[in-house]
Write a protein that holds these residues in place. Structure first.
Motif, mmCIF file in Angstrom:
data_model
loop_
_atom_site.group_PDB
_atom_site.id
_atom_site.type_symbol
_atom_site.label_atom_id
_atom_site.label_comp_id
_atom_site.label_asym_id
_atom_site.label_seq_id
_atom_site.Cartn_x
_atom_site.Cartn_y
_atom_site.Cartn_z
ATOM 1 N N SER A 1 0.470 1.905 -1.739
ATOM 2 C CA SER A 1 0.945 2.544 -0.286
ATOM 3 C C SER A 1 -0.364 2.678 0.437
ATOM 4 C CB SER A 1 1.922 3.609 -0.608
ATOM 5 O OG SER A 1 3.054 3.585 -1.052
ATOM 6 N N ALA A 2 -1.186 3.561 -0.271
ATOM 7 C CA ALA A 2 -2.586 3.525 0.421
ATOM 8 C C ALA A 2 -3.113 2.415 0.992
ATOM 9 C CB ALA A 2 -3.499 4.392 -0.290
ATOM 10 N N ASP A 3 -3.238 1.415 0.045
ATOM 11 C CA ASP A 3 -3.809 0.224 0.473
ATOM 12 C C ASP A 3 -3.045 -0.318 1.646
ATOM 13 O OD1 ASP A 3 -6.031 0.514 -1.361
ATOM 14 O OD2 ASP A 3 -4.887 -0.802 -2.942
ATOM 15 N N ARG A 4 -1.846 -0.424 1.760
ATOM 16 C CA ARG A 4 -1.127 -1.055 2.781
ATOM 17 C C ARG A 4 -1.322 -0.173 4.029
ATOM 18 N NH1 ARG A 4 5.206 -1.302 1.961
ATOM 19 N NH2 ARG A 4 4.942 -2.114 4.062
ATOM 20 N N LEU A 5 -1.400 1.088 3.944
ATOM 21 C CA LEU A 5 -1.482 2.009 5.243
ATOM 22 C C LEU A 5 -2.895 1.913 5.525
ATOM 23 C CD1 LEU A 5 0.077 4.021 7.010
ATOM 24 C CD2 LEU A 5 -1.120 6.016 5.571
ATOM 25 N N ILE A 6 -3.977 1.687 4.787
ATOM 26 C CA ILE A 6 -5.188 1.551 5.008
ATOM 27 C C ILE A 6 -5.492 0.006 5.876
ATOM 28 C CG2 ILE A 6 -7.481 0.560 4.268
ATOM 29 C CD1 ILE A 6 -7.179 2.747 1.926
ATOM 30 N N ARG A 7 -4.821 -0.933 5.334
ATOM 31 C CA ARG A 7 -4.935 -2.126 5.962
ATOM 32 C C ARG A 7 -4.133 -2.137 7.268
ATOM 33 N NH1 ARG A 7 -5.154 -7.722 4.231
ATOM 34 N NH2 ARG A 7 -5.182 -9.092 6.067
ATOM 35 N N LEU A 8 -3.228 -1.278 7.695
ATOM 36 C CA LEU A 8 -2.671 -1.242 8.985
ATOM 37 C C LEU A 8 -3.663 -0.394 9.811
ATOM 38 C CD1 LEU A 8 1.197 -0.186 8.143
ATOM 39 C CD2 LEU A 8 0.217 -2.209 8.937
ATOM 40 N N VAL A 9 -4.484 0.607 9.552
ATOM 41 C CA VAL A 9 -5.268 1.392 10.182
ATOM 42 C C VAL A 9 -6.626 0.235 10.650
ATOM 43 C CG1 VAL A 9 -6.936 3.170 10.415
ATOM 44 C CG2 VAL A 9 -4.824 3.505 9.454
ATOM 45 N N VAL A 10 -7.002 -0.391 9.499
ATOM 46 C CA VAL A 10 -8.066 -1.368 9.726
ATOM 47 C C VAL A 10 -7.611 -2.292 10.723
ATOM 48 C CG1 VAL A 10 -9.526 -3.188 8.790
ATOM 49 C CG2 VAL A 10 -9.160 -1.140 7.507
ATOM 50 N N GLU A 11 -6.592 -3.020 10.678
ATOM 51 C CA GLU A 11 -6.259 -3.908 11.652
ATOM 52 C C GLU A 11 -6.100 -3.233 13.074
ATOM 53 O OE1 GLU A 11 -5.491 -6.966 11.237
ATOM 54 O OE2 GLU A 11 -4.953 -7.506 9.209
ATOM 55 N N GLU A 12 -5.596 -2.096 13.335
ATOM 56 C CA GLU A 12 -5.573 -1.647 14.583
ATOM 57 C C GLU A 12 -7.095 -1.443 14.991
ATOM 58 O OE1 GLU A 12 -4.768 -0.732 18.235
ATOM 59 O OE2 GLU A 12 -3.201 -1.584 16.608
ATOM 60 N N GLY A 13 -7.919 -0.694 14.010
ATOM 61 C CA GLY A 13 -9.203 -0.475 14.496
ATOM 62 C C GLY A 13 -9.854 -1.812 15.028
ATOM 63 N N LEU A 14 -9.645 -2.969 14.318
ATOM 64 C CA LEU A 14 -10.298 -4.186 14.914
ATOM 65 C C LEU A 14 -9.770 -4.367 16.237
ATOM 66 C CD1 LEU A 14 -10.329 -6.215 11.473
ATOM 67 C CD2 LEU A 14 -12.188 -5.047 12.418
ATOM 68 N N ASN A 15 -8.676 -4.188 16.555
ATOM 69 C CA ASN A 15 -7.886 -4.387 17.560
ATOM 70 C C ASN A 15 -8.672 -3.578 18.946
ATOM 71 O OD1 ASN A 15 -6.183 -5.951 19.109
ATOM 72 N ND2 ASN A 15 -4.810 -4.091 19.379
ATOM 73 N N GLN A 16 -9.616 -2.382 18.512
ATOM 74 C CA GLN A 16 -10.235 -1.708 19.524
ATOM 75 C C GLN A 16 -11.450 -2.318 19.821
ATOM 76 O OE1 GLN A 16 -8.508 1.005 20.770
ATOM 77 N NE2 GLN A 16 -6.885 0.336 19.485
ATOM 78 N N LEU A 17 -12.054 -3.281 18.923
ATOM 79 C CA LEU A 17 -13.436 -3.772 19.217
ATOM 80 C C LEU A 17 -13.376 -4.913 20.375
ATOM 81 C CD1 LEU A 17 -14.345 -4.383 15.415
ATOM 82 C CD2 LEU A 17 -15.183 -2.631 17.060
ATOM 83 N N PRO A 18 -14.313 -5.275 20.927
ATOM 84 C CA PRO A 18 -14.514 -6.128 21.918
ATOM 85 C C PRO A 18 -14.432 -7.724 21.520
ATOM 86 C CG PRO A 18 -16.685 -5.269 21.747
ATOM 87 C CD PRO A 18 -15.692 -4.603 20.731
#
Length: 288
Positions: free
Chosen positions: A118-135
Motif C-alpha cells: 500500500s505504501a509503494d502504491r501511495l508513493i507512486r501516486l504522489v511521485v506521479e503528481e510531483g512530476l506533474n508539477q515540473l515544467p
C-alpha cells in the motif's frame, strides 16, 4: 492535478468523505441525510481527531502531535488553517483508492507485506503528481504510421533528494517513473543533547543548484527535519521556489512551519491530519 487548499464558504476544505450523498440531489426514501461534517448521522472515525493545529512543542518529526479542538470544531479549524497555509500546500484529490491505502498504512494490524504494498502504491501516486508539477515543453514526434503528433516532454534539469532513512522508501517510486534521474541524500537526526535537528551527511549532484528538486520525506510531523534539509539545499545554491516536497502524510503544524519558513516552497501530500503515522519508517524497513 493536485488540489490547492481553498476554503469556499459552502464546502468543507478537508479531504471529502468518500461515497457521501451529494447535497445537490434530493433525498430519496430510506436515504440518510449527512450532516455538514460529512458523516452518515455520526462523525467519521478520522473526524473525531481532526483539528486546525497540532502541538508545536514536538522536538522532531517522530512526534505524534495532539489535538485540542472538539469534534464539532474540526472542519472550521481545518478551513481556517488551510487559508493560513496558502496555495503552496497541494493535496492529491481524495478518492476511494487513496483512502483505502491511507487506511491500511495507519492500521496497526496490517501485515508488513500489505503495508509495503500500500505504501509503494501511495508513493507512486504522489511521485506521479510531483512530476506533474515540473515544467514541460511542447514537442513534435512522428508516429509509426507517419503522422505528426504534438506532445510534451520533460525539460531537463530535475533531480530527487531523499531524507534518510524514511525518504529512501520513495526512491524506487521515483526511479520507476524516471529511470535516469539523479538522486541525492541527506541524513538528519536529532541531537541527543539539544534535541534539535542536525545534519550528519549530505551528498548531491554537483550541479544541483541548476536543477529542480523533488525532496522526498513521507511523514511531515513537526516539519523540523524538512526545514533543515531545505537549508542545506539553499547552502548548495538551490532556490526554494524550485523545491517540491513529496510526502504521504502531513500534520497542519508541520506544513505550516515549512511554508512559514520558506513561503516559495511547494508541498505535495495526500492528507492533512494532526496525527501522523510516525511508525512508517520502522514498519517499512522492518525495524518495528
Amino acid at each position: 492535478m493536485a488540489t490547492e487548499l481553498l476554503c469556499p464558504d459552502s464546502m468543507p476544505c478537508h479531504n471529502q468523505k468518500v461515497n457521501s450523498v451529494s447535497s445537490l440531489e434530493p433525498p430519496r426514501p430510506g436515504d440518510v441525510i449527512p450532516d455538514h461534517a460529512g458523516g452518515d448521522g455520526a462523525p467519521a472515525e478520522g473526524d473525531s481527531q481532526a483539528c486546525g493545529n497540532a502541538s508545536p512543542n514536538s522536538d522532531s518529526d517522530g512526534g505524534q502531535g495532539n489535538c485540542d479542538a472538539q469534534p464539532g470544531d474540526t472542519l472550521l479549524g481545518e478551513c481556517k488553517l488551510s487559508g493560513q497555509i496558502g496555495t503552496q500546500l497541494k493535496l492529491l484529490p481524495m478518492n476511494d483508492q487513496i483512502r483505502e491505502l491511507q487506511t491500511i498504512i495507519r492500521d496497526k494490524t496490517a501485515s508488513r507485506g500489505d503495508f509495503m504494498f500500500s505504501a509503494d502504491r501511495l508513493i507512486r501516486l504522489v511521485v506521479e503528481e510531483g512530476l506533474n508539477q515540473l515544467p514541460y515543453k511542447e514537442c513534435m514526434v512522428t508516429t509509426p504510421t507517419g503522422y505528426k503528433y504534438e506532445g510534451v516532454k520533460f525539460e531537463k534539469g530535475n533531480c530527487g533528494v531523499s531524507i534518510m532513512r524514511s525518504g529512501e522508501a520513495m526512491e524506487q517510486g521515483l526511479r520507476d517513473c524516471c529511470r535516469s534521474i539523479r538522486i541525492g541524500k541527506i541524513l538528519i537526526q536529532s541531537d541527543e543533547e539539544t534535541q534539535r535537528a542536525k545534519v550528519y551527511y549530505a551528498k548531491f549532484p554537483p550541479d544541483i543548484y541548476r536543477r529542480k528538486v523533488l525532496l522526498m520525506y513521507p511523514i511531515l510531523s513537526t516539519g523540523n527535519t524538512v526545514i533543515e534539509a531545505v537549508k542545506v539545499l539553499i547552502e548548495h545554491g538551490v532556490q526554494p521556489n524550485v523545491i517540491i516536497v513529496l510526502s504521504l502524510f502531513s500534520t497542519p503544524h508541520g506544513a505550516k512551519s515549512i511554508i512559514q519558513e520558506f513561503p516559495e516552497i511547494t508541498i505535495l501530500t495526500t492528507e492533512l491530519h494532526p496525527v501522523a503515522p510516525t511508525h512508517f519508517g520502522q514498519k517499512y524497513f522492518g525495524t518495528d
